[in-house]
Design a protein around this motif. Structure first.
Motif, PDB file in Angstrom:
ATOM      1  N   HIS A  43       0.789  -1.209  -0.164  1.00 25.19           N
ATOM      2  CA  HIS A  43      -0.266   0.052   0.172  1.00 25.19           C
ATOM      3  C   HIS A  43       0.792   1.237   0.109  1.00 25.19           C
ATOM      4  N   VAL A  44       0.389   2.386  -0.804  1.00 25.86           N
ATOM      5  CA  VAL A  44       1.024   3.536  -0.442  1.00 25.86           C
ATOM      6  C   VAL A  44      -0.041   4.106   0.548  1.00 25.86           C
ATOM      7  N   THR A  45       0.625   4.320   1.885  1.00 22.30           N
ATOM      8  CA  THR A  45       0.014   4.443   2.993  1.00 22.30           C
ATOM      9  C   THR A  45      -0.068   6.088   3.495  1.00 22.30           C
ATOM     10  N   GLU A  46       0.937   6.973   3.003  1.00 22.82           N
ATOM     11  CA  GLU A  46       1.045   8.255   3.356  1.00 22.82           C
ATOM     12  C   GLU A  46       1.810   8.894   2.043  1.00 22.82           C
ATOM     13  N   VAL A  47       1.560  10.276   1.620  1.00 27.35           N
ATOM     14  CA  VAL A  47       2.414  11.036   0.607  1.00 27.35           C
ATOM     15  C   VAL A  47       2.154  12.248   1.577  1.00 27.35           C
ATOM     16  N   LYS A  48       3.632  12.723   1.904  1.00 27.60           N
ATOM     17  CA  LYS A  48       3.755  13.955   2.715  1.00 27.60           C
ATOM     18  C   LYS A  48       4.921  14.901   1.826  1.00 27.60           C
ATOM     19  N   ALA A  49       4.766  16.165   1.924  1.00 23.50           N
ATOM     20  CA  ALA A  49       5.566  17.030   1.572  1.00 23.50           C
ATOM     21  C   ALA A  49       6.254  18.142   2.673  1.00 23.50           C
ATOM     22  N   TRP A  64      15.702  23.025   1.659  1.00 25.45           N
ATOM     23  CA  TRP A  64      15.031  21.902   0.437  1.00 25.45           C
ATOM     24  C   TRP A  64      13.658  21.465   0.968  1.00 25.45           C
ATOM     25  N   ALA A  65      13.187  21.329  -0.276  1.00 19.32           N
ATOM     26  CA  ALA A  65      11.739  20.382  -0.377  1.00 19.32           C
ATOM     27  C   ALA A  65      12.067  19.195  -0.581  1.00 19.32           C
ATOM     28  N   GLU A  66      11.184  18.246   0.316  1.00 18.93           N
ATOM     29  CA  GLU A  66      11.299  16.882   0.106  1.00 18.93           C
ATOM     30  C   GLU A  66       9.995  16.290   0.263  1.00 18.93           C
ATOM     31  N   ILE A  67       9.820  15.116  -0.668  1.00 18.16           N
ATOM     32  CA  ILE A  67       8.575  14.547  -0.696  1.00 18.16           C
ATOM     33  C   ILE A  67       8.658  13.017  -0.017  1.00 18.16           C
ATOM     34  N   PHE A  68       7.807  12.655   0.902  1.00 17.52           N
ATOM     35  CA  PHE A  68       7.879  11.394   1.360  1.00 17.52           C
ATOM     36  C   PHE A  68       6.888  10.278   0.965  1.00 17.52           C
ATOM     37  N   VAL A  69       7.153   9.427   0.321  1.00 18.72           N
ATOM     38  CA  VAL A  69       6.076   8.335  -0.256  1.00 18.72           C
ATOM     39  C   VAL A  69       6.389   7.169   0.790  1.00 18.72           C
ATOM     40  N   GLN A  70       5.097   6.844   1.698  1.00 23.32           N
ATOM     41  CA  GLN A  70       5.538   5.888   2.636  1.00 23.32           C
ATOM     42  C   GLN A  70       4.551   4.508   2.071  1.00 23.32           C
ATOM     43  N   LEU A  71       5.349   3.260   1.866  1.00 22.72           N
ATOM     44  CA  LEU A  71       5.231   2.019   1.349  1.00 22.72           C
ATOM     45  C   LEU A  71       4.922   1.043   2.888  1.00 22.72           C
ATOM     46  N   TRP A  72       3.746   0.423   2.650  1.00 24.96           N
ATOM     47  CA  TRP A  72       3.454  -0.800   3.822  1.00 24.96           C
ATOM     48  C   TRP A  72       3.768  -1.929   2.930  1.00 24.96           C
ATOM     49  N   THR A 107      11.837  10.714  -1.184  1.00 25.03           N
ATOM     50  CA  THR A 107      12.350   9.785  -0.232  1.00 25.03           C
ATOM     51  C   THR A 107      10.759   9.011  -0.029  1.00 25.03           C
ATOM     52  N   PHE A 108      11.502   7.281  -0.035  1.00 22.54           N
ATOM     53  CA  PHE A 108      10.229   6.363   0.235  1.00 22.54           C
ATOM     54  C   PHE A 108      10.937   5.868   1.690  1.00 22.54           C
ATOM     55  N   GLU A 109       9.674   5.791   2.540  1.00 28.14           N
ATOM     56  CA  GLU A 109       9.802   5.168   3.955  1.00 28.14           C
ATOM     57  C   GLU A 109       8.933   3.928   3.700  1.00 28.14           C
ATOM     58  N   VAL A 110       9.856   2.884   4.151  1.00 29.27           N
ATOM     59  CA  VAL A 110       9.437   1.486   3.756  1.00 29.27           C
ATOM     60  C   VAL A 110       9.278   0.749   5.143  1.00 29.27           C
ATOM     61  N   SER A 111       8.118  -0.081   5.336  1.00 24.97           N
ATOM     62  CA  SER A 111       8.098  -0.895   6.335  1.00 24.97           C
ATOM     63  C   SER A 111       7.075  -1.997   6.160  1.00 24.97           C
ATOM     64  N   ASP A 112       7.291  -3.250   6.867  1.00 22.47           N
ATOM     65  CA  ASP A 112       6.299  -4.295   7.001  1.00 22.47           C
ATOM     66  C   ASP A 112       5.433  -4.352   7.972  1.00 22.47           C
ATOM     67  N   GLY A 113       5.258  -3.241   8.807  1.00 20.25           N
ATOM     68  CA  GLY A 113       4.566  -3.095   9.779  1.00 20.25           C
ATOM     69  C   GLY A 113       5.218  -3.777  11.183  1.00 20.25           C
ATOM     70  N   ILE A 114       6.113  -4.292  10.986  1.00 19.95           N
ATOM     71  CA  ILE A 114       6.923  -5.013  12.003  1.00 19.95           C
ATOM     72  C   ILE A 114       8.397  -4.543  12.554  1.00 19.95           C
ATOM     73  N   ARG A 115       9.281  -4.499  11.096  1.00 17.91           N
ATOM     74  CA  ARG A 115      10.662  -3.908  11.365  1.00 17.91           C
ATOM     75  C   ARG A 115      10.397  -2.334  11.390  1.00 17.91           C
ATOM     76  N   ASP A 135      14.177   0.374  -8.016  1.00 15.70           N
ATOM     77  CA  ASP A 135      15.366   0.142  -6.941  1.00 15.70           C
ATOM     78  C   ASP A 135      15.057   1.202  -6.146  1.00 15.70           C
ATOM     79  N   LEU A 136      14.850   0.706  -4.953  1.00 16.81           N
ATOM     80  CA  LEU A 136      15.076   1.760  -3.685  1.00 16.81           C
ATOM     81  C   LEU A 136      16.580   1.475  -2.998  1.00 16.81           C
ATOM     82  N   ILE A 137      17.324   2.541  -2.986  1.00 17.45           N
ATOM     83  CA  ILE A 137      18.785   2.369  -2.392  1.00 17.45           C
ATOM     84  C   ILE A 137      18.370   3.122  -0.811  1.00 17.45           C
TER      85      ILE A 137
END
Length: 170
Positions: A43-49, A64-72, A107-115, A135-137
């Protein structure tokens, strides 16, 4: 090129990501991180600027400006990877409510809900085997004064080795 330099060279903006996805709207969008593909139910759970102001380790002001896309990263039933067009539609919906600067750092924020959530930058999407892969580095910490100095060295080396050497290597 060391790992930090490689990470910096693969960092793309949200605008570049969306532009690259536009030609493959119907293909599944698969993010890869930590040596594996994200699960089909992600899921894309959140997008924030955000707009940031800081002072770096050399006492230089930074902004700077930054956009965060959170992936679950979860698996849900028989879901498949989301289509590139659906991801773009989610971003468009967010931009109807939140001002998103297409040139902002992504920036992508990624978690499986546990880690714990991890931060990543994205490489340019690649289409292969009827899938769009991004690819996310891992986003490493860096020293901005050092990064600027390295960029100047690379630019000077490129300039001094070219036909324009007389104009920039004085």
């Amino acid at each position: 090129m060391n790992a930090i330099d490689k990470t910096l060279s693969t960092d793309i903006s949200l605008g570049l990501l969306l532009e690259a996805l536009s030609a493959s709207r119907d293909l599944p969008l698969v993010f890869r991180y930590d040596g594996r593909s994200i699960k089909p139910g992600y899921h894309v759970t959140e997008v924030k600027a955000g707009q940031f102001s800081a002072l770096d380790c050399g006492a230089n002001p930074e902004a700077w400006a930054e956009i965060f896309v959170q992936l679950w990263d979860v698996e849900e039933g028989d879901r498949t990877h989301m289509a590139a067009g659906k991801f773009a539609a989610i971003i468009r919906k967010v931009s109807d409510h939140v001002k998103l600067d297409g040139s902002a750092k992504l920036t992508f924020e990624v978690s499986d809900g546990i880690r714990p959530m991890q931060l990543y930058c994205a490489s340019t999407p690649v289409v292969s085997d009827d899938v769009v892969r991004v690819d996310l580095i891992p986003r490493a910490a860096s020293c901005k004064p050092r990064d600027r100095w390295l960029a100047e060295q690379v630019q000077a080396a490129a300039c001094c080795g070219s036909a324009a050497a007389g104009k920039c290597c004085g």
